[in-house]
Design an enzyme around this catalytic site. Structure first.
Site, PDB file in Angstrom:
ATOM      1  N   LYS A 148       6.475  82.519   4.303  1.00  0.00           N
ATOM      2  CA  LYS A 148       5.711  82.868   5.497  1.00  0.00           C
ATOM      3  C   LYS A 148       6.078  81.880   6.595  1.00  0.00           C
ATOM      4  O   LYS A 148       5.989  80.665   6.393  1.00  0.00           O
ATOM      5  CB  LYS A 148       4.220  82.765   5.185  1.00  0.00           C
TER       6      LYS A 148
HETATM    7  C1  5RP Z   1      -2.270  78.447   7.488  1.00  0.00           C
HETATM    8  C2  5RP Z   1      -1.965  79.855   7.140  1.00  0.00           C
HETATM    9  C3  5RP Z   1      -2.825  80.890   7.662  1.00  0.00           C
HETATM   10  O1  5RP Z   1      -2.934  81.891   6.713  1.00  0.00           O
HETATM   11  C4  5RP Z   1      -2.152  81.364   8.889  1.00  0.00           C
HETATM   12  O2  5RP Z   1      -2.326  80.493   9.920  1.00  0.00           O
HETATM   13  C5  5RP Z   1      -2.304  82.843   9.208  1.00  0.00           C
HETATM   14  O3  5RP Z   1      -3.128  83.151  10.121  1.00  0.00           O
HETATM   15  P1  5RP Z   1      -2.855  83.348  11.668  1.00  0.00           P
HETATM   16  O4  5RP Z   1      -2.191  84.686  11.824  1.00  0.00           O
HETATM   17  O5  5RP Z   1      -4.239  83.316  12.210  1.00  0.00           O
HETATM   18  O6  5RP Z   1      -1.995  82.226  12.145  1.00  0.00           O
HETATM   19  O7  5RP Z   1      -1.020  80.138   6.454  1.00  0.00           O
HETATM   20  O8  5RP Z   1      -1.102  77.754   7.470  1.00  0.00           O
END
Ligand code: 5RP
Length: 294
Positions: free
Chosen positions: A204
């Site tokens: 991610k």
């Molecule tokens: C923190 C994360 C959160 O899940 C992430 O920030 C996802 O949420 P957003 O779309 O609000 O940024 O991985 O590191």
């Protein structure tokens, strides 16, 4: 340690040559065992190859944030449109029905809070046995490359991958961007590739310029984080550009749960991720959906 002098910046990404997928729809996973493939298939739709993840794990370091006050009310509204719920074991066990029919990305690291200056030190908070009990489809580990907590976060990642391989539970490496770092393609190329080489099964990260090069050099699927709340049309453009440039999904949080219409926003994102809608089409769909609701 390799001699770092005169290292050239990589530039030959062969963007016109597709990745060799083998006989499986998840990038870089053709040679994994049945259990891993089963869980990766729970995460990534075998038809589109993509996923809509809903991230609501913010409470693990931010407490109760705006939009996530009542998970028990919010989550059921989103179930028609999202494939994967990304949350903490506390949120999942207390507020999500086990019969929700969704895949689970279980947040397994923690240890920081908004009250600290340095958010980059975490521990593995959820052991593999609990991930097995929760029937997690992947374990999400925060990584802090280039920050103070780099070593410990890569230790967390590697330990999780080792346990995940033992029980066939994939690991998702989450790329955090430290305060001192910039969201450049150079940083994301470095970070995503390091995390993939350590064995993460999916990553991610954030969208940035030259994203297709980051995707090309990363041998596992990338899902894009939403980041701070944007106007809906801009968030849909971010989603569209991410998929267009090779991401295999979105893992959005605030751009869904802080929208005035979370369910309609999640449905519009689904159109882009699984139905090849453009951002314009998805925004029109979103507007129609909110008018139909009113
Ligand atoms: C923190 C994360 C959160 O899940 C992430 O920030 C996802 O949420 P957003 O779309 O609000 O940024 O991985 O590191």
């Amino acid at each position: 340690m390799a001699d770092l002098d005169n290292f050239k910046i990589a530039k030959n990404y062969h963007l016109d040559v597709p990745f060799e997928m083998g006989n499986f729809h998840v990038k870089g996973s053709a040679h994994l065992d049945w259990g891993m493939k089963k869980r990766l298939s729970n995460l990534f739709d075998p038809k589109s190859g993509n996923t809509v993840m809903f991230a609501f794990d913010h409470g693990y370091f931010m407490g109760s944030v705006s939009g996530l006050e009542r998970l028990d009310i919010l989550i059921p509204q989103l179930l028609d449109s999202v494939d994967v719920l990304m949350g903490t074991r506390g949120a999942l066990r207390t507020s999500v029905a086990p019969a929700c029919g969704k895949s689970i990305a279980l947040r397994t690291t923690s240890g920081s809070s908004m009250l600290n200056d340095d958010l980059s030190h975490e521990i593995i908070a959820v052991d593999i046995q609990d991930a097995v009990r929760m029937n997690a489809d992947c374990m999400a580990v925060q990584t802090f490359i280039g920050a103070d907590g780099q070593l410990s976060s890569l230790d967390n990642l590697s330990r999780t991958i080792n346990e995940g391989l033992r029980y066939s539970i994939p690991t998702m490496g989450v790329i955090a961007v430290g305060k001192q770092l910039e969201r450049t393609d150079r940083f994301f190329k470095l970070a995503t590739r390091i995390v993939a080489e350590l064995g993460a099964n999916l990553i991610k990260t954030y969208y940035c310029d030259n994203f297709e090069e980051i995707v090309a050099a990363c041998p596992v699927p990338i899902v894009v984080a939403g980041g701070k709340k944007l106007p809906e049309q801009e968030a849909l453009t971010l989603a569209y550009q991410s998929i267009r440039d090779g991401a295999h999904g979105l893992d959005m949080g605030r751009n869904i749960f802080q929208s005035q219409y979370p369910a309609q926003m999640a449905a519009a994102i689904r159109k882009i991720v699984h139905e090849k809608a453009t951002d314009k089409e998805a925004y029109e769909f979103y507007l129609d959906a909110i008018h139909a609701k009113e």
